[in-house]
Design a protein around this motif. Structure first.
Motif, short mmCIF file in Angstrom:
data_model
loop_
_atom_site.label_atom_id
_atom_site.label_comp_id
_atom_site.label_asym_id
_atom_site.label_seq_id
_atom_site.Cartn_x
_atom_site.Cartn_y
_atom_site.Cartn_z
N VAL A 86 0.87 -1.19 0.00
CA VAL A 86 0.00 0.00 0.00
C VAL A 86 0.90 1.23 0.00
O VAL A 86 1.55 1.53 1.00
CB VAL A 86 -0.92 0.01 1.24
CG1 VAL A 86 -1.74 1.29 1.27
CG2 VAL A 86 -1.82 -1.22 1.25
N SER A 101 -3.99 -0.81 -2.60
CA SER A 101 -2.70 -1.40 -2.93
C SER A 101 -2.18 -0.80 -4.23
O SER A 101 -2.93 -0.21 -5.01
CB SER A 101 -2.82 -2.92 -3.07
OG SER A 101 -3.59 -3.23 -4.21
N ASN A 157 -6.57 -5.68 5.03
CA ASN A 157 -6.11 -6.15 3.73
C ASN A 157 -7.03 -7.22 3.15
O ASN A 157 -7.29 -7.25 1.94
CB ASN A 157 -4.69 -6.70 3.85
CG ASN A 157 -3.67 -5.59 4.02
OD1 ASN A 157 -3.98 -4.41 3.88
ND2 ASN A 157 -2.43 -5.97 4.33
#
Length: 978
Positions: A86, A101, A157
């Motif tokens: 990221v 990302s 994530n």
């Protein structure tokens, strides 16, 4: 390809602009997949751009990444189970932008600029390493005591990755993938379709002419060359060699190295399924890179020809079906090559596959195909490259060179399938093809032998079914009546030779040298007769000279030779002619006529070769047999020629020829090998003053002597030299955990088999190991329980073939005292007993529970209870495996990953023994116990050569019905502690 500059160099000459594709994905977990996408781009004639080509390392600035995306024409994005980096410097123009990302940002940027996005998301059902999933970070964090600081990031994530995939799906996802090969094919197809939608780029490579060349002539010629199985030396009504359609006489081969179940469930069902339906060799073609290993005459070449025949027919619209693994929308374009024909390859290491491509591309010239056509087929695919006879390369160095070239080619030509064949003796060390799947051709099973012989008789007597049936019955009985003939007949070429000999002479040979002599004799006599043509005896003498010169070529054995060179070899043999020119003309005429109709030698372009390599080896052995013994022994043993892999068959056939002359001549051959080992005939008598020969040399000599003994087993031969048994016994160090490290496994295996042929001294003594009384914990984890056992003794090894034979010879199958548990009179020997007798120190297999119980009773013991078996395997400390808690590897046990494909002599894996010295409790063969699994089945333990590492855990248990008999199921005995 290591840099973008190299990628660009591949596209320097193009008629239209070359499109650029940017490949976006996470990096560390998808290295192989990124490489696959790159290779697909190159194959589709795109210029790939990706992080690997950036000047910056690790994480380049976001601005640079987006600039590279902006310069591309299309973007390929690959997503699996990690979210990725990221960037901290992304613009905060959205609420969640700071959590995106680099892959997501690159994809968004491409969409904003109107570029097409080709997305590929891993299939949820694909097999994937846990370490390559986002959630694995939690496992690492727990181990390192930082879970609290990591949990929030991982949760974020995982959620973001799900949202990113949903975002891509809303845009119209391209495809899912399961492995690198799958991804490569789908990326290639997607990029080709993208090019079709963007005509401004056109085709990357413009054809040299407007019309695409028609490969029909090439395919028809390949199909014609592969259409028949030629039966040499067959004397029928018209007196010509017969050709049978390959589809009529070909018998499917079996892959002994077929994969096994990966989960510890259904063991019995898996074995039963294997017994009911062996795995066809064709199934091995599912992989893109395959090497087929088989003994001389096992059918390797015929298999490749059958595949080439059917695929060429499919492309021509003639064949309806082909092997399922090769089926698809576009069957691969077949190219069949003998490795011996690849003259012009570099003699040393090559850093590219270009030399191989140059030679292959020229193969279509005779059929009107320009080199560029085959080059494109090979490089772009789909293509099927069939390389026959890696072992026929001239030397070990040449084999290694070809192996490296094929490895590089398989990496460069991603849409090309590779199938390579080789003999096992030549497939070792540096000649092994890295990254290739391995299939091993097993011996023909009884049903296949009978089918072949039945079809053979039907082909010989098509006008009379009754005559064909009678002949088949007579032939099958002749083949199955003698163990020696039956052993030879399980090899396809030997089976064919036996059938020819029976048809011609109504008799059966007893040894290979006799068989080959008979076949070559019939071949030489079956030629057309004409005035001035050499007699059959003269023919064989001339071809013997040629075979010897090819075998003993200074640069290494020639399996195929230039005809001009062969003429030079043979010309001096026509000394009755006045001039060298006349001698050369006579030699050339002789070769041309023999190639035409003898069936012993054949033409291959400007080259000549023996129809089967074993013909050359047998004739070379005859040349050796005719030499002065002293000269022969110097040649074979002073410089180690006899131990070269390409000379092994020659030496074995030589032993058979010498034995047929006089048994003393075979004795002299064995003694010469021992003299070379012991530095002279008298050296052994005074060797107490000198060091023993190096252990590796002792093993090498023992392997050769053992192979000779096995080959002459039908003649009950045993050398008179007392040193023979001594040298074989001297290699007992192969069963020592430390000394065995000095010798490669295949050599240890051959030495152990040789020991079995001469009489394994380990089996002449009692091999009980005492297990004292005590309490131990049985079973893994939550299933564990304490068990208290009295002391007992258990066999150091599983019961062996040699030991079981004593039971049979002692009338064990007829003595009801040994059959108190039932089964008396149901069978009279183990299954495949004739074959097992060839391997005396292997575990006996193919015995049911009743047979195992009877043997143990005869020996004064019994089968172990499963508690006793596990106590011996796990010890008081509860080991995971017999040797301890280290995971299995091929140095510790004979299981599937060791790639042996059969039981091995007992004790050959000393590093896998228990601390008490109990051998083979893991792998090799399953072992019967006396414990019931349920009302109908009995517990078995230990795993086997056929199953993988999961099954060799000391606590693993499964079940078979007591009447089951399998080729990986044996037993060992226990007795009362004395």
């Amino acid at each position: 390809m290591d840099s973008q500059a190299e990628a660009r160099a591949a596209f320097t000459v193009r008629a239209k602009p070359v499109p650029t594709v940017f490949v976006s994905s996470t990096a560390e977990d998808l290295k192989k997949f990124r490489a696959a996408a790159r290779d697909a781009a190159v194959a589709a004639h795109f210029l790939p751009d990706m992080q690997e080509y950036f000047a910056a390392r690790d994480h380049p600035p976001l601005a640079e990444c987006l600039e590279r995306v902006g310069g591309a024409d299309v973007l390929v994005v690959v997503l699996a189970h990690r979210y990725g980096w990221v960037p901290p410097d992304q613009p905060p123009h959205q609420a969640d932008s700071a959590c995106k990302s680099i892959t997501w940002l690159e994809t968004e940027h491409a969409a904003a600029e109107g570029k097409e996005i080709l997305a590929f998301i891993v299939d949820d059902a694909a097999d994937w390493e846990e370490e390559s999933k986002e959630e694995y970070e939690l496992v690492v964090a727990v181990r390192e005591g930082r879970l609290q600081s990591v949990a929030v990031t991982v949760q974020r994530n995982v959620e973001q990755l799900r949202r990113f995939k949903d975002w891509l799906r809303q845009r119209g996802i391209r495809a899912t993938f399961v492995n690198p090969e799958d991804l490569q094919g789908k990326v290639y197809q997607a990029l080709r379709e993208w090019r079709d939608r963007h005509p401004q780029f056109g085709e990357a490579i413009q054809p040299d002419s407007a019309a695409e060349p028609d490969p029909a002539r090439y395919l028809e010629a390949l199909r014609e060359d592969s259409a028949y199985i030629e039966i040499r030396g067959l004397q029928a009504a018209e007196g010509k060699a017969h050709k049978f359609p390959i589809r009529d006489l070909y018998i499917p081969l079996i892959n002994e190295a077929a994969p096994v179940p990966s989960e510890p469930t259904g063991v019995a069902a898996a074995i039963e399924a294997r017994e009911r339906e062996p795995v066809p060799l064709e199934e091995a073609l599912r992989g893109r890179r395959l090497v087929i290993v088989g003994d001389p005459g096992a059918g390797k070449s015929t298999f490749l020809r059958r595949i080439a025949y059917s695929v060429a027919g499919k492309l021509l619209g003639i064949e309806q079906t082909i092997a399922e693994p090769l089926a698809g929308d576009a069957p691969p374009f077949p190219i069949l090559v003998r490795v011996a024909e690849l003259s012009g390859l570099p003699t040393g290491p090559a850093d590219t596959a270009a030399p191989l491509l140059d030679l292959l591309a020229k193969r279509g010239l005779d059929y009107g195909l320009p080199e560029r056509f085959l080059r494109r087929r090979i490089e772009e695919g789909p293509c099927l490259l069939l390389l026959d006879g890696l072992d026929e390369a001239a030397s070990e160095e040449a084999r290694e060179t070809v192996a490296r070239l094929v490895e590089r080619a398989s990496g460069a030509w991603r849409n090309c399938r590779f199938v390579v064949t080789t003999r096992p003796q030549a497939y070792r060390e540096e000649a092994v093809l890295k990254g290739f799947d391995e299939a091993r051709i097993g011996p023909l099973d009884p049903a296949a032998v009978r089918i072949f012989l039945t079809r053979w008789c039907e082909a010989l007597s098509p006008e009379s079914p009754r005559k064909a049936e009678e002949h088949a019955r007579e032939l099958i009985q002749a083949v199955e009546s003698k163990p020696e003939i039956w052993r030879m007949a399980r090899n396809p070429v030997m089976l064919t030779a036996v059938a020819v000999l029976h048809w011609n002479e109504k008799r059966m040979p007893e040894q290979r040298a006799d068989l080959y002599d008979s076949i070559l004799g019939w071949l030489s006599r079956s030629r057309k007769r004409r005035a001035g043509r050499p007699s059959p005896e003269r023919c064989l003498a001339l071809l013997q000279e040629l075979a010897w010169e090819m075998q003993a070529s200074p640069g290494g054995r020639l399996a195929q030779a230039k005809r001009d060179w062969a003429v030079e070899v043979l010309a001096p043999r026509f000394r009755e002619l006045a001039s060298e020119e006349e001698q050369g003309q006579a030699a050339r005429a002789f070769l041309e006529e023999e190639e035409l109709d003898s069936g012993i030698v054949v033409r291959r372009g400007a080259d000549v070769r023996f129809w089967h390599l074993t013909f050359q080896e047998h004739l070379a052995a005859k040349a050796l047999a005719a030499m002065d013994p002293a000269a022969r022994h110097r040649l074979l043993f002073e410089n180690g020629t006899a131990y070269l892999q390409e000379w092994r068959e020659v030496v074995l056939l030589l032993a058979g020829l010498l034995h047929r002359e006089r048994v003393e001549n075979a004795d002299a051959l064995v003694s010469a090998a021992l003299d070379a080992l012991y530095r002279g005939p008298g050296w052994a008598r005074v060797r107490r003053w000198f060091a023993d020969p190096p252990f590796s040399e002792q093993v090498r000599c023992a392997i050769l002597v053992g192979a000779i003994l096995r080959d002459l087993q039908p003649l009950a031969y045993h050398p008179s030299d007392a040193r023979c048994d001594a040298v074989v016994r001297s290699v007992l160090g192969i069963f020592d955990a430390e000394r065995s490290r000095q010798i490669p496994f295949q050599e240890r295996l051959q030495a152990a088999e040789a020991l079995g042929q001469t009489g394994d001294p380990r089996l002449k003594r009692e091999n009980w190991v005492a297990i004292p009384a005590g309490t131990f914990v049985m079973g893994p984890g939550a299933y564990s329980r304490k068990v208290e056992l009295n002391g007992f003794q258990i066999g150091r090894y599983p019961a062996t073939v040699e030991e079981y034979q004593r039971f049979i010879q002692d009338g064990g199958y007829r003595n009801e005292n040994f059959w108190k548990n039932g089964g008396l009179g149901q069978v009279d020997q183990p299954s495949e007993w004739k074959e097992q007798l060839l391997h005396p120190n292997r575990p006996v297999v193919g015995v049911n529970w009743y047979e195992a119980s009877a043997y143990c009773a005869w020996k004064g013991g019994r089968l172990p209870a499963e508690e006793e078996w596990e106590r011996a395997a796990r010890g008081m400390e509860g080991r995971v495996y017999p040797w301890g808690n280290d995971p299995p590897d091929p140095s510790r046990a004979n299981y599937h990953e060791a790639k042996v494909g059969a039981p091995t002599p007992v004790g050959l894996f000393p590093r896998g023994a228990t601390p008490e010295g109990i051998q083979d409790l893991a792998g090799n063969v399953w072992e019967w116990t006396s414990s019931d699994y349920d009302a109908d089945r009995t517990v078995v333990r230990g795993g086997s050569w056929y199953f993988n590492a999961t099954y060799v855990r000391a606590s693993f248990r499964d079940r078979f019905e007591p009447g089951n008999r399998y080729d990986d199921l044996g037993f060992r005995c226990v007795g009362e502690l004395r």
